[in-house]
Design a protein around this motif. Sequence first.
Motif, PDB file in Angstrom:
ATOM      1  N   SER A  42       0.833  -1.209   0.000  1.00 47.97           N
ATOM      2  CA  SER A  42       0.000   0.000   0.000  1.00 47.97           C
ATOM      3  C   SER A  42       0.864   1.253   0.000  1.00 47.97           C
ATOM      4  O   SER A  42       0.546   2.249  -0.672  1.00 47.97           O
ATOM      5  N   ILE A  43       1.969   1.214   0.728  1.00 46.39           N
ATOM      6  CA  ILE A  43       2.905   2.350   0.721  1.00 46.39           C
ATOM      7  C   ILE A  43       3.496   2.528  -0.670  1.00 46.39           C
ATOM      8  O   ILE A  43       3.565   3.649  -1.209  1.00 46.39           O
ATOM      9  N   HIS A  44       3.920   1.420  -1.284  1.00 44.08           N
ATOM     10  CA  HIS A  44       4.478   1.498  -2.629  1.00 44.08           C
ATOM     11  C   HIS A  44       3.443   1.995  -3.641  1.00 44.08           C
ATOM     12  O   HIS A  44       3.767   2.730  -4.573  1.00 44.08           O
ATOM     13  N   LEU A  45       2.187   1.597  -3.433  1.00 45.05           N
ATOM     14  CA  LEU A  45       1.127   2.060  -4.332  1.00 45.05           C
ATOM     15  C   LEU A  45       0.947   3.570  -4.214  1.00 45.05           C
ATOM     16  O   LEU A  45       0.811   4.274  -5.224  1.00 45.05           O
ATOM     17  N   GLY A  46       0.952   4.067  -2.991  1.00 43.78           N
ATOM     18  CA  GLY A  46       0.826   5.512  -2.791  1.00 43.78           C
ATOM     19  C   GLY A  46       1.973   6.274  -3.436  1.00 43.78           C
ATOM     20  O   GLY A  46       1.757   7.321  -4.087  1.00 43.78           O
ATOM     21  N   MET A  47       3.190   5.762  -3.293  1.00 42.06           N
ATOM     22  CA  MET A  47       4.348   6.413  -3.917  1.00 42.06           C
ATOM     23  C   MET A  47       4.230   6.382  -5.442  1.00 42.06           C
ATOM     24  O   MET A  47       4.566   7.363  -6.119  1.00 42.06           O
ATOM     25  N   SER A  48       3.761   5.254  -5.983  1.00 42.23           N
ATOM     26  CA  SER A  48       3.613   5.137  -7.428  1.00 42.23           C
ATOM     27  C   SER A  48       2.519   6.063  -7.948  1.00 42.23           C
ATOM     28  O   SER A  48       2.644   6.640  -9.042  1.00 42.23           O
ATOM     29  N   LEU A  49       1.450   6.217  -7.185  1.00 38.95           N
ATOM     30  CA  LEU A  49       0.393   7.146  -7.578  1.00 38.95           C
ATOM     31  C   LEU A  49       0.908   8.583  -7.594  1.00 38.95           C
ATOM     32  O   LEU A  49       0.549   9.377  -8.476  1.00 38.95           O
ATOM     33  N   ALA A  50       1.746   8.907  -6.612  1.00 38.42           N
ATOM     34  CA  ALA A  50       2.274  10.273  -6.533  1.00 38.42           C
ATOM     35  C   ALA A  50       3.164  10.598  -7.727  1.00 38.42           C
ATOM     36  O   ALA A  50       3.225  11.750  -8.174  1.00 38.42           O
ATOM     37  N   THR A  51       3.862   9.582  -8.250  1.00 37.10           N
ATOM     38  CA  THR A  51       4.770   9.806  -9.380  1.00 37.10           C
ATOM     39  C   THR A  51       4.180   9.332 -10.708  1.00 37.10           C
ATOM     40  O   THR A  51       4.857   9.370 -11.738  1.00 37.10           O
ATOM     41  N   LEU A  52       2.930   8.861 -10.671  1.00 38.86           N
ATOM     42  CA  LEU A  52       2.210   8.408 -11.870  1.00 38.86           C
ATOM     43  C   LEU A  52       2.968   7.324 -12.637  1.00 38.86           C
ATOM     44  O   LEU A  52       3.028   7.324 -13.875  1.00 38.86           O
ATOM     45  N   ARG A  53       3.543   6.369 -11.889  1.00 34.89           N
ATOM     46  CA  ARG A  53       4.236   5.240 -12.522  1.00 34.89           C
ATOM     47  C   ARG A  53       3.195   4.166 -12.821  1.00 34.89           C
ATOM     48  O   ARG A  53       2.880   3.321 -11.986  1.00 34.89           O
ATOM     49  N   VAL A  54       2.650   4.220 -14.020  1.00 35.37           N
ATOM     50  CA  VAL A  54       1.486   3.415 -14.384  1.00 35.37           C
ATOM     51  C   VAL A  54       1.761   1.921 -14.270  1.00 35.37           C
ATOM     52  O   VAL A  54       0.932   1.156 -13.775  1.00 35.37           O
ATOM     53  N   SER A  55       2.932   1.477 -14.728  1.00 38.52           N
ATOM     54  CA  SER A  55       3.239   0.046 -14.685  1.00 38.52           C
ATOM     55  C   SER A  55       3.292  -0.463 -13.248  1.00 38.52           C
ATOM     56  O   SER A  55       2.797  -1.562 -12.947  1.00 38.52           O
ATOM     57  N   ASP A  56       3.884   0.325 -12.354  1.00 37.08           N
ATOM     58  CA  ASP A  56       3.949  -0.071 -10.945  1.00 37.08           C
ATOM     59  C   ASP A  56       2.561  -0.060 -10.311  1.00 37.08           C
ATOM     60  O   ASP A  56       2.227  -0.946  -9.510  1.00 37.08           O
ATOM     61  N   ILE A  57       1.753   0.941 -10.651  1.00 34.68           N
ATOM     62  CA  ILE A  57       0.387   1.014 -10.119  1.00 34.68           C
ATOM     63  C   ILE A  57      -0.396  -0.238 -10.508  1.00 34.68           C
ATOM     64  O   ILE A  57      -1.087  -0.841  -9.687  1.00 34.68           O
ATOM     65  N   ALA A  58      -0.268  -0.647 -11.771  1.00 40.17           N
ATOM     66  CA  ALA A  58      -0.989  -1.825 -12.245  1.00 40.17           C
ATOM     67  C   ALA A  58      -0.504  -3.089 -11.535  1.00 40.17           C
ATOM     68  O   ALA A  58      -1.314  -3.930 -11.116  1.00 40.17           O
ATOM     69  N   ALA A  59       0.822  -3.233 -11.388  1.00 35.00           N
ATOM     70  CA  ALA A  59       1.370  -4.434 -10.762  1.00 35.00           C
ATOM     71  C   ALA A  59       0.957  -4.542  -9.298  1.00 35.00           C
ATOM     72  O   ALA A  59       0.505  -5.600  -8.834  1.00 35.00           O
ATOM     73  N   ILE A  60       1.101  -3.447  -8.571  1.00 35.24           N
ATOM     74  CA  ILE A  60       0.768  -3.471  -7.139  1.00 35.24           C
ATOM     75  C   ILE A  60      -0.729  -3.678  -6.951  1.00 35.24           C
ATOM     76  O   ILE A  60      -1.146  -4.472  -6.083  1.00 35.24           O
ATOM     77  N   SER A  61      -1.532  -3.006  -7.732  1.00 36.34           N
ATOM     78  CA  SER A  61      -2.985  -3.153  -7.617  1.00 36.34           C
ATOM     79  C   SER A  61      -3.406  -4.595  -7.895  1.00 36.34           C
ATOM     80  O   SER A  61      -4.303  -5.136  -7.238  1.00 36.34           O
ATOM     81  N   GLY A  62      -2.750  -5.224  -8.868  1.00 35.25           N
ATOM     82  CA  GLY A  62      -3.061  -6.611  -9.179  1.00 35.25           C
ATOM     83  C   GLY A  62      -2.751  -7.543  -8.019  1.00 35.25           C
ATOM     84  O   GLY A  62      -3.542  -8.436  -7.700  1.00 35.25           O
ATOM     85  N   VAL A  63      -1.614  -7.333  -7.370  1.00 37.04           N
ATOM     86  CA  VAL A  63      -1.232  -8.176  -6.231  1.00 37.04           C
ATOM     87  C   VAL A  63      -2.198  -7.974  -5.063  1.00 37.04           C
ATOM     88  O   VAL A  63      -2.629  -8.941  -4.419  1.00 37.04           O
ATOM     89  N   VAL A  64      -2.541  -6.714  -4.781  1.00 38.12           N
ATOM     90  CA  VAL A  64      -3.480  -6.434  -3.696  1.00 38.12           C
ATOM     91  C   VAL A  64      -4.843  -7.058  -3.989  1.00 38.12           C
ATOM     92  O   VAL A  64      -5.470  -7.670  -3.114  1.00 38.12           O
ATOM     93  N   ALA A  65      -5.300  -6.935  -5.232  1.00 35.82           N
ATOM     94  CA  ALA A  65      -6.587  -7.516  -5.603  1.00 35.82           C
ATOM     95  C   ALA A  65      -6.567  -9.032  -5.466  1.00 35.82           C
ATOM     96  O   ALA A  65      -7.543  -9.643  -4.995  1.00 35.82           O
TER      97      ALA A  65
END
Length: 212
Positions: A42-65
């Motif tokens: 969740s921390i990594h997701l927040g950091m990725s959202l702040a920097t708009l790193r789309v690939s990281d957002i997708a990967a982390i969201s997939g794992v959380v889901a």
Amino acid sequence: MPLDLAHPAAFGAALTAIAGFLDVVAYVTFSHLYVSFMSGNSIHLGMSLATLRVSDIAAISGVVAAFVFGAAAGTLLQDHAGPRLLPLALGIEAGLLLIAAAASSVTHSTLCLLPVAMAMGLQNVLHQMSGKTSVGKGFVSGALVRLGQSIARLRSREPDPSGTATLFVGWMAFVAGAAGGALLIAPLGLVACLLLAAGVLVALLIADFLCY
């Protein structure tokens, strides 16, 4: 309803060690992703959202889901499986790790982590193996809070030294599993580590069967 095990503390420690082991294996292999420690993700997701790193957002969201889906599946098992809960959960977890190992032998993608995260979500739903023993949870901070509370109450009118010891052993098991993952991921690789974890789950399943 608590699970009826011959050696609940040993089972809990083994499952917790597997969670720590798989977290480190995933962390080292896939850009600091975890499979049971969703606070870190969740921390990594927040950091990725702040920097708009789309690939990281997708990967982390997939794992959380996948973790949430596993928790939902585990809840259905918990509500309907009755005394078959533990063998079913262990069997499904082992199967998911085998699927992840097979996928990892074909492609090096974060998609390989989804079955592992699902397995860890399922495992986290097994709240109690006995009246006091937590099962393989990734909620390390919560476990340490409960350990501190238990230590504070050792001098109370109703101390629970066995509960304190169980919480401490659980935390040590998680750390030991993480250390094992750090030591083995480089020489063995991802597929072998997943197979090793699946093998431990199968061994626990056989041990539970032989106890009864």
